[in-house]
Scaffold this motif. Structure first.
Motif, mmCIF file in Angstrom:
data_model
loop_
_atom_site.group_PDB
_atom_site.id
_atom_site.type_symbol
_atom_site.label_atom_id
_atom_site.label_comp_id
_atom_site.label_asym_id
_atom_site.label_seq_id
_atom_site.Cartn_x
_atom_site.Cartn_y
_atom_site.Cartn_z
ATOM 1 N N LYS A 60 -2.664 -1.803 49.832
ATOM 2 C CA LYS A 60 -2.588 -0.834 50.914
ATOM 3 C C LYS A 60 -1.845 -1.461 52.087
ATOM 4 O O LYS A 60 -2.050 -2.625 52.411
ATOM 5 C CB LYS A 60 -3.990 -0.427 51.366
ATOM 6 N N SER A 61 -0.993 -0.679 52.707
ATOM 7 C CA SER A 61 -0.273 -1.186 53.870
ATOM 8 C C SER A 61 -1.152 -1.014 55.106
ATOM 9 O O SER A 61 -2.093 -0.229 55.112
ATOM 10 C CB SER A 61 1.041 -0.430 54.043
ATOM 11 N N THR A 62 -0.848 -1.751 56.146
ATOM 12 C CA THR A 62 -1.592 -1.601 57.386
ATOM 13 C C THR A 62 -0.809 -0.665 58.305
ATOM 14 O O THR A 62 -1.124 0.513 58.380
ATOM 15 C CB THR A 62 -1.840 -2.969 58.043
ATOM 16 N N VAL A 63 0.190 -1.160 58.970
ATOM 17 C CA VAL A 63 1.036 -0.343 59.839
ATOM 18 C C VAL A 63 2.498 -0.646 59.509
ATOM 19 O O VAL A 63 2.798 -1.603 58.806
ATOM 20 C CB VAL A 63 0.752 -0.627 61.336
ATOM 21 N N ASP A 64 3.385 0.173 60.044
ATOM 22 C CA ASP A 64 4.811 0.007 59.755
ATOM 23 C C ASP A 64 5.454 -1.114 60.567
ATOM 24 O O ASP A 64 6.386 -1.765 60.099
ATOM 25 C CB ASP A 64 5.566 1.307 60.042
ATOM 26 N N TYR A 65 4.981 -1.314 61.795
ATOM 27 C CA TYR A 65 5.634 -2.264 62.702
ATOM 28 C C TYR A 65 4.590 -3.116 63.422
ATOM 29 O O TYR A 65 3.501 -2.639 63.746
ATOM 30 C CB TYR A 65 6.460 -1.522 63.761
ATOM 31 N N VAL A 74 1.642 -5.781 69.844
ATOM 32 C CA VAL A 74 1.651 -4.343 69.547
ATOM 33 C C VAL A 74 1.763 -4.126 68.042
ATOM 34 O O VAL A 74 2.350 -4.937 67.324
ATOM 35 C CB VAL A 74 2.799 -3.590 70.265
ATOM 36 N N CYS A 75 1.172 -3.032 67.600
ATOM 37 C CA CYS A 75 1.368 -2.580 66.227
ATOM 38 C C CYS A 75 1.425 -1.063 66.267
ATOM 39 O O CYS A 75 0.776 -0.434 67.107
ATOM 40 C CB CYS A 75 0.263 -3.080 65.292
ATOM 41 N N PHE A 76 2.250 -0.508 65.394
ATOM 42 C CA PHE A 76 2.319 0.951 65.361
ATOM 43 C C PHE A 76 2.823 1.435 64.013
ATOM 44 O O PHE A 76 3.405 0.697 63.232
ATOM 45 C CB PHE A 76 3.169 1.504 66.502
ATOM 46 N N GLN A 105 -8.812 -7.071 69.439
ATOM 47 C CA GLN A 105 -8.282 -8.414 69.649
ATOM 48 C C GLN A 105 -7.330 -8.478 70.847
ATOM 49 O O GLN A 105 -6.667 -9.489 71.064
ATOM 50 C CB GLN A 105 -7.558 -8.899 68.387
ATOM 51 N N GLY A 106 -7.250 -7.389 71.608
ATOM 52 C CA GLY A 106 -6.422 -7.377 72.807
ATOM 53 C C GLY A 106 -5.031 -6.822 72.611
ATOM 54 O O GLY A 106 -4.215 -6.850 73.530
ATOM 55 N N GLY A 107 -4.723 -6.314 71.414
ATOM 56 C CA GLY A 107 -3.419 -5.720 71.161
ATOM 57 C C GLY A 107 -3.396 -4.241 71.509
ATOM 58 O O GLY A 107 -4.418 -3.646 71.850
ATOM 59 N N ILE A 108 -2.222 -3.672 71.414
ATOM 60 C CA ILE A 108 -2.021 -2.248 71.668
ATOM 61 C C ILE A 108 -1.548 -1.607 70.369
ATOM 62 O O ILE A 108 -0.575 -2.053 69.763
ATOM 63 C CB ILE A 108 -0.957 -2.008 72.769
ATOM 64 N N SER A 109 -2.240 -0.554 69.962
ATOM 65 C CA SER A 109 -1.878 0.200 68.755
ATOM 66 C C SER A 109 -1.480 1.613 69.159
ATOM 67 O O SER A 109 -2.042 2.167 70.107
ATOM 68 C CB SER A 109 -3.075 0.291 67.801
ATOM 69 N N PHE A 110 -0.544 2.190 68.422
ATOM 70 C CA PHE A 110 -0.133 3.568 68.677
ATOM 71 C C PHE A 110 0.614 4.092 67.465
ATOM 72 O O PHE A 110 0.864 3.358 66.505
ATOM 73 C CB PHE A 110 0.715 3.680 69.954
ATOM 74 N N VAL A 111 0.948 5.370 67.518
ATOM 75 C CA VAL A 111 1.716 6.011 66.448
ATOM 76 C C VAL A 111 2.899 6.718 67.092
ATOM 77 O O VAL A 111 2.740 7.418 68.097
ATOM 78 C CB VAL A 111 0.860 7.014 65.645
ATOM 79 N N LEU A 124 1.829 8.621 70.452
ATOM 80 C CA LEU A 124 0.414 8.967 70.379
ATOM 81 C C LEU A 124 -0.408 7.706 70.613
ATOM 82 O O LEU A 124 -0.353 6.766 69.810
ATOM 83 C CB LEU A 124 0.075 9.572 69.015
ATOM 84 N N THR A 125 -1.137 7.683 71.713
ATOM 85 C CA THR A 125 -1.966 6.517 72.013
ATOM 86 C C THR A 125 -3.043 6.381 70.941
ATOM 87 O O THR A 125 -3.451 7.366 70.312
ATOM 88 C CB THR A 125 -2.651 6.660 73.392
ATOM 89 N N PHE A 126 -3.514 5.162 70.742
ATOM 90 C CA PHE A 126 -4.584 4.954 69.768
ATOM 91 C C PHE A 126 -5.838 5.699 70.199
ATOM 92 O O PHE A 126 -6.555 6.258 69.371
ATOM 93 C CB PHE A 126 -4.887 3.469 69.563
ATOM 94 N N GLN A 127 -6.106 5.748 71.492
ATOM 95 C CA GLN A 127 -7.281 6.455 71.987
ATOM 96 C C GLN A 127 -7.250 7.926 71.562
ATOM 97 O O GLN A 127 -8.245 8.455 71.071
ATOM 98 C CB GLN A 127 -7.367 6.348 73.506
ATOM 99 N N ASN A 128 -6.102 8.577 71.724
ATOM 100 C CA ASN A 128 -5.991 9.985 71.314
ATOM 101 C C ASN A 128 -6.098 10.124 69.803
ATOM 102 O O ASN A 128 -6.766 11.032 69.306
ATOM 103 C CB ASN A 128 -4.683 10.594 71.812
ATOM 104 N N LEU A 129 -5.427 9.236 69.072
ATOM 105 C CA LEU A 129 -5.514 9.263 67.615
ATOM 106 C C LEU A 129 -6.961 9.122 67.168
ATOM 107 O O LEU A 129 -7.436 9.856 66.303
ATOM 108 C CB LEU A 129 -4.665 8.146 67.006
ATOM 109 N N TYR A 130 -7.674 8.180 67.777
ATOM 110 C CA TYR A 130 -9.057 7.919 67.396
ATOM 111 C C TYR A 130 -9.953 9.124 67.701
ATOM 112 O O TYR A 130 -10.876 9.428 66.947
ATOM 113 C CB TYR A 130 -9.553 6.651 68.094
ATOM 114 N N GLU A 131 -9.678 9.817 68.787
ATOM 115 C CA GLU A 131 -10.424 11.045 69.111
ATOM 116 C C GLU A 131 -10.183 12.112 68.047
ATOM 117 O O GLU A 131 -11.128 12.753 67.577
ATOM 118 C CB GLU A 131 -10.022 11.569 70.489
#
Length: 179
Positions: A60-65, A74-76, A105-111, A124-131
């Protein structure tokens, strides 16, 4: 197991635009972001042309970048939809978990999402995605509508950068600090 060649070229234009953007960011010393390849296991190889004609994803992949922007990890992921609705089935539970742990871990995730019917790129912020994700997991809607998104996070194209997400990443950081 999903087949490597069953998805066609879906999302390849979006990824190419993001790759060009990331190269521009790198050359301007703004960020160092890499595309993470998904490991595949070749099944059929055309020996004459040395091309893989059939393969399966090994894991399974995690994220694209993943990378760093001015010292911030950052990861997204990059996603595309042809309608004004984004089905959450396009994001997998293990990806949500990875992005959540990355944030812890202190990083920033988004889509980054491309709504092709509207010709709009969106951060799309991770916070909005998670909601949205939690709403779906609790029996609610299994997608979200473009109209539910904050128009502020639409990505503009300028200065030769196609998917200029750094400004919105900065806004995401500022909004986190205010909370």
């Amino acid at each position: 197991m999903p087949s490597w060649n069953s998805r066609g070229l879906r999302g390849s234009t979006l990824e190419e635009l993001i790759n060009l953007t990331n190269e521009k960011y790198r050359s301007n010393k703004l960020a160092l972001i890499q595309k993470i390849p998904t490991p595949i296991k070749p099944i059929n190889i055309d020996k004459d042309n040395r091309h893989i004609t059939l393969a399966y994803f090994e894991q399974k992949s995690t994220v694209d970048y993943i990378g760093s922007v001015q010292g911030i990890p950052v990861c997204f992921d990059a996603k595309e939809t042809a309608t004004s609705t984004f089905p959450l089935q396009n994001i997998h539970g293990h990806q949500i978990e990875f992005m959540k742990e990355f944030e812890e871990q202190g990083g920033i995730s988004f889509v980054l999402i491309y709504f092709s019917a509207k010709d709009v790129f969106y951060y799309l912020t991770f916070q909005n995605l998670y909601e949205f994700w939690n709403r779906a997991m609790n029996g609610g809607r299994k997608s979200f509508k473009f109209e539910e998104l904050d128009p502020y996070y639409q990505i503009s194209t300028h200065n030769g950068v196609f998917v200029h997400y750094l400004e919105l990443l900065n806004s995401d950081l500022e909004n986190r600090q205010e909370k």
